[in-house]
Write a protein that holds these residues in place. Structure first.
Motif, PDB file in Angstrom:
ATOM      1  N   VAL A   9       0.875  -1.162   0.000  1.00 35.83           N
ATOM      2  CA  VAL A   9       0.000   0.000   0.000  1.00 35.83           C
ATOM      3  C   VAL A   9       0.918   1.219   0.000  1.00 35.83           C
ATOM      4  CG1 VAL A   9      -1.831   1.229   1.210  1.00 35.83           C
ATOM      5  CG2 VAL A   9      -1.752  -1.279   1.284  1.00 35.83           C
ATOM      6  N   LEU A  10       0.879   1.983  -1.096  1.00 35.98           N
ATOM      7  CA  LEU A  10       1.789   3.109  -1.269  1.00 35.98           C
ATOM      8  C   LEU A  10       1.033   4.423  -1.172  1.00 35.98           C
ATOM      9  CD1 LEU A  10       3.758   1.701  -4.325  1.00 35.98           C
ATOM     10  CD2 LEU A  10       4.349   1.533  -1.908  1.00 35.98           C
ATOM     11  N   GLY A  11       1.585   5.356  -0.418  1.00 36.62           N
ATOM     12  CA  GLY A  11       0.945   6.642  -0.219  1.00 36.62           C
ATOM     13  C   GLY A  11       1.460   7.696  -1.186  1.00 36.62           C
ATOM     14  N   TYR A  12       0.537   8.460  -1.748  1.00 38.84           N
ATOM     15  CA  TYR A  12       0.853   9.558  -2.671  1.00 38.84           C
ATOM     16  C   TYR A  12      -0.022  10.751  -2.329  1.00 38.84           C
ATOM     17  CZ  TYR A  12       3.144   6.095  -5.662  1.00 38.84           C
ATOM     18  OH  TYR A  12       3.961   5.117  -6.156  1.00 38.84           O
ATOM     19  N   THR A  13       0.473  11.942  -2.597  1.00 40.54           N
ATOM     20  CA  THR A  13      -0.301  13.151  -2.367  1.00 40.54           C
ATOM     21  C   THR A  13      -1.526  13.184  -3.268  1.00 40.54           C
ATOM     22  OG1 THR A  13       1.706  14.315  -1.782  1.00 40.54           O
ATOM     23  CG2 THR A  13      -0.199  15.665  -2.318  1.00 40.54           C
ATOM     24  N   ASP A  14      -1.350  12.884  -4.560  1.00 43.43           N
ATOM     25  CA  ASP A  14      -2.452  12.864  -5.525  1.00 43.43           C
ATOM     26  C   ASP A  14      -2.631  11.427  -6.010  1.00 43.43           C
ATOM     27  OD1 ASP A  14      -4.059  12.941  -7.868  1.00 43.43           O
ATOM     28  OD2 ASP A  14      -3.529  15.047  -8.175  1.00 43.43           O
ATOM     29  N   VAL A  15      -3.605  10.745  -5.438  1.00 46.73           N
ATOM     30  CA  VAL A  15      -3.824   9.321  -5.694  1.00 46.73           C
ATOM     31  C   VAL A  15      -4.130   9.041  -7.167  1.00 46.73           C
ATOM     32  CG1 VAL A  15      -5.349   7.376  -5.169  1.00 46.73           C
ATOM     33  CG2 VAL A  15      -4.536   8.859  -3.338  1.00 46.73           C
ATOM     34  N   ILE A  84      -1.175  -4.004  18.384  1.00 45.78           N
ATOM     35  CA  ILE A  84      -2.406  -3.995  17.599  1.00 45.78           C
ATOM     36  C   ILE A  84      -2.904  -2.548  17.543  1.00 45.78           C
ATOM     37  CG2 ILE A  84      -4.731  -4.916  17.314  1.00 45.78           C
ATOM     38  CD1 ILE A  84      -2.343  -6.985  17.113  1.00 45.78           C
ATOM     39  N   VAL A  85      -2.840  -1.968  16.346  1.00 44.07           N
ATOM     40  CA  VAL A  85      -3.222  -0.577  16.130  1.00 44.07           C
ATOM     41  C   VAL A  85      -4.737  -0.456  16.023  1.00 44.07           C
ATOM     42  CG1 VAL A  85      -2.976   1.396  14.564  1.00 44.07           C
ATOM     43  CG2 VAL A  85      -1.016  -0.087  15.021  1.00 44.07           C
ATOM     44  N   SER A  86      -5.352  -1.404  15.330  1.00 45.01           N
ATOM     45  CA  SER A  86      -6.814  -1.453  15.247  1.00 45.01           C
ATOM     46  C   SER A  86      -7.228  -2.919  15.256  1.00 45.01           C
ATOM     47  CB  SER A  86      -7.343  -0.728  14.008  1.00 45.01           C
ATOM     48  OG  SER A  86      -6.857  -1.308  12.833  1.00 45.01           O
ATOM     49  N   PRO A  87      -8.214  -3.278  16.082  1.00 42.61           N
ATOM     50  CA  PRO A  87      -8.626  -4.675  16.219  1.00 42.61           C
ATOM     51  C   PRO A  87      -9.399  -5.150  14.988  1.00 42.61           C
ATOM     52  CG  PRO A  87     -10.108  -3.272  17.440  1.00 42.61           C
ATOM     53  CD  PRO A  87      -9.015  -2.375  16.914  1.00 42.61           C
ATOM     54  N   PRO A  88      -9.602  -6.464  14.868  1.00 41.38           N
ATOM     55  CA  PRO A  88     -10.385  -6.971  13.734  1.00 41.38           C
ATOM     56  C   PRO A  88     -11.752  -6.294  13.658  1.00 41.38           C
ATOM     57  CG  PRO A  88      -9.316  -8.775  14.870  1.00 41.38           C
ATOM     58  CD  PRO A  88      -9.117  -7.542  15.719  1.00 41.38           C
ATOM     59  N   THR A  89     -12.034  -5.768  12.474  1.00 41.37           N
ATOM     60  CA  THR A  89     -13.272  -5.043  12.233  1.00 41.37           C
ATOM     61  C   THR A  89     -13.799  -5.444  10.858  1.00 41.37           C
ATOM     62  OG1 THR A  89     -12.414  -3.164  13.498  1.00 41.37           O
ATOM     63  CG2 THR A  89     -14.280  -2.726  12.046  1.00 41.37           C
ATOM     64  N   GLN A  97     -10.700  -6.850   8.812  1.00 42.67           N
ATOM     65  CA  GLN A  97      -9.299  -6.457   8.839  1.00 42.67           C
ATOM     66  C   GLN A  97      -8.863  -5.986  10.217  1.00 42.67           C
ATOM     67  OE1 GLN A  97      -9.387  -3.293   5.887  1.00 42.67           O
ATOM     68  NE2 GLN A  97      -8.885  -4.721   4.251  1.00 42.67           N
ATOM     69  N   TYR A  98      -7.566  -6.161  10.470  1.00 44.57           N
ATOM     70  CA  TYR A  98      -6.953  -5.529  11.632  1.00 44.57           C
ATOM     71  C   TYR A  98      -5.589  -5.016  11.209  1.00 44.57           C
ATOM     72  CZ  TYR A  98      -3.504  -9.182  12.759  1.00 44.57           C
ATOM     73  OH  TYR A  98      -2.431 -10.033  12.749  1.00 44.57           O
ATOM     74  N   THR A  99      -5.068  -4.061  11.974  1.00 42.58           N
ATOM     75  CA  THR A  99      -3.765  -3.481  11.664  1.00 42.58           C
ATOM     76  C   THR A  99      -2.858  -3.620  12.870  1.00 42.58           C
ATOM     77  OG1 THR A  99      -4.755  -1.919  10.110  1.00 42.58           O
ATOM     78  CG2 THR A  99      -2.551  -1.381  10.937  1.00 42.58           C
ATOM     79  N   ALA A 100      -1.612  -4.005  12.598  1.00 45.06           N
ATOM     80  CA  ALA A 100      -0.601  -4.166  13.642  1.00 45.06           C
ATOM     81  C   ALA A 100       0.658  -3.419  13.231  1.00 45.06           C
ATOM     82  CB  ALA A 100      -0.299  -5.647  13.849  1.00 45.06           C
ATOM     83  N   TRP A 108       1.118  -3.124   9.251  1.00 45.62           N
ATOM     84  CA  TRP A 108       0.650  -4.290   8.512  1.00 45.62           C
ATOM     85  C   TRP A 108      -0.853  -4.401   8.713  1.00 45.62           C
ATOM     86  CZ3 TRP A 108       4.079  -7.986   6.255  1.00 45.62           C
ATOM     87  CH2 TRP A 108       5.433  -7.742   6.501  1.00 45.62           C
ATOM     88  N   THR A 109      -1.613  -4.493   7.619  1.00 48.04           N
ATOM     89  CA  THR A 109      -3.045  -4.745   7.709  1.00 48.04           C
ATOM     90  C   THR A 109      -3.287  -6.149   7.195  1.00 48.04           C
ATOM     91  OG1 THR A 109      -3.626  -2.423   7.448  1.00 48.04           O
ATOM     92  CG2 THR A 109      -5.340  -4.032   6.922  1.00 48.04           C
ATOM     93  N   PHE A 110      -3.980  -6.950   7.989  1.00 50.27           N
ATOM     94  CA  PHE A 110      -4.295  -8.330   7.631  1.00 50.27           C
ATOM     95  C   PHE A 110      -5.790  -8.387   7.336  1.00 50.27           C
ATOM     96  CE2 PHE A 110      -0.444  -8.356  10.047  1.00 50.27           C
ATOM     97  CZ  PHE A 110       0.372  -9.194   9.296  1.00 50.27           C
ATOM     98  N   SER A 111      -6.136  -8.963   6.180  1.00 51.48           N
ATOM     99  CA  SER A 111      -7.500  -8.877   5.664  1.00 51.48           C
ATOM    100  C   SER A 111      -8.054 -10.252   5.310  1.00 51.48           C
ATOM    101  CB  SER A 111      -7.500  -7.982   4.419  1.00 51.48           C
ATOM    102  OG  SER A 111      -8.804  -7.731   3.980  1.00 51.48           O
TER     103      SER A 111
END
Length: 130
Positions: A9-15, A84-89, A97-100, A108-111
């Motif tokens: 997942v790559l971040g850009y100013t203008d997607v 764990i940044v965000s629990p499974p949702t 998904q959850y993010t760690a 890392w987001t696991f989906s």
């Protein structure tokens, strides 16, 4: 979600501009467009997600990994010291998904796919490939 198992997942100013450039320059094809903030690109058997580069300072990329069971995976990760940044949702686009965060500060987001949701129902636009 694309069929790839590991998806950068790559971040850009203008997607949208970045997605167009990656398609034109590197031969990617748009799979799914979500307004102006997220685009899934595919190339052969691989995929990459282009998203806004906003968020925590210095973070313009992360990894998305497809798993069979997000809850069990989260429990294992937490037991081994992952933050764990965000629990499974569960999300309307059919993913749980959850993010760690790993010891190096990488996100890392696991989906887990839980439903075959029509992108039009949640603001996405599935793009047909030639």
């Amino acid at each position: 979600m694309p069929d790839a198992t590991v998806i950068p997942v790559l971040g850009y100013t203008d997607v949208l501009e970045a997605a167009d450039w990656l398609c034109e320059s590197f031969g990617f094809a748009v799979r799914l467009r979500i307004a102006d903030h997220r685009v899934q690109l595919v190339h052969g058997g691989g995929a990459v997600v282009v998203t806004r580069g906003e968020g925590r300072p210095g973070a313009s990329h992360s990894l998305l990994v497809r798993v069979e069971d997000a809850d069990a995976h989260c429990e294992r990760a937490a037991a081994h010291g992952a933050v764990i940044v965000s629990p499974p949702t569960e999300y309307p686009y059919g993913e749980r998904q959850y993010t760690a965060e790993d010891p190096g500060g990488h996100r890392w987001t696991f989906s887990q796919t839980v439903a075959d949701a029509d992108p039009a129902e949640w603001g996405g636009e599935l793009v047909e490939r030639a």
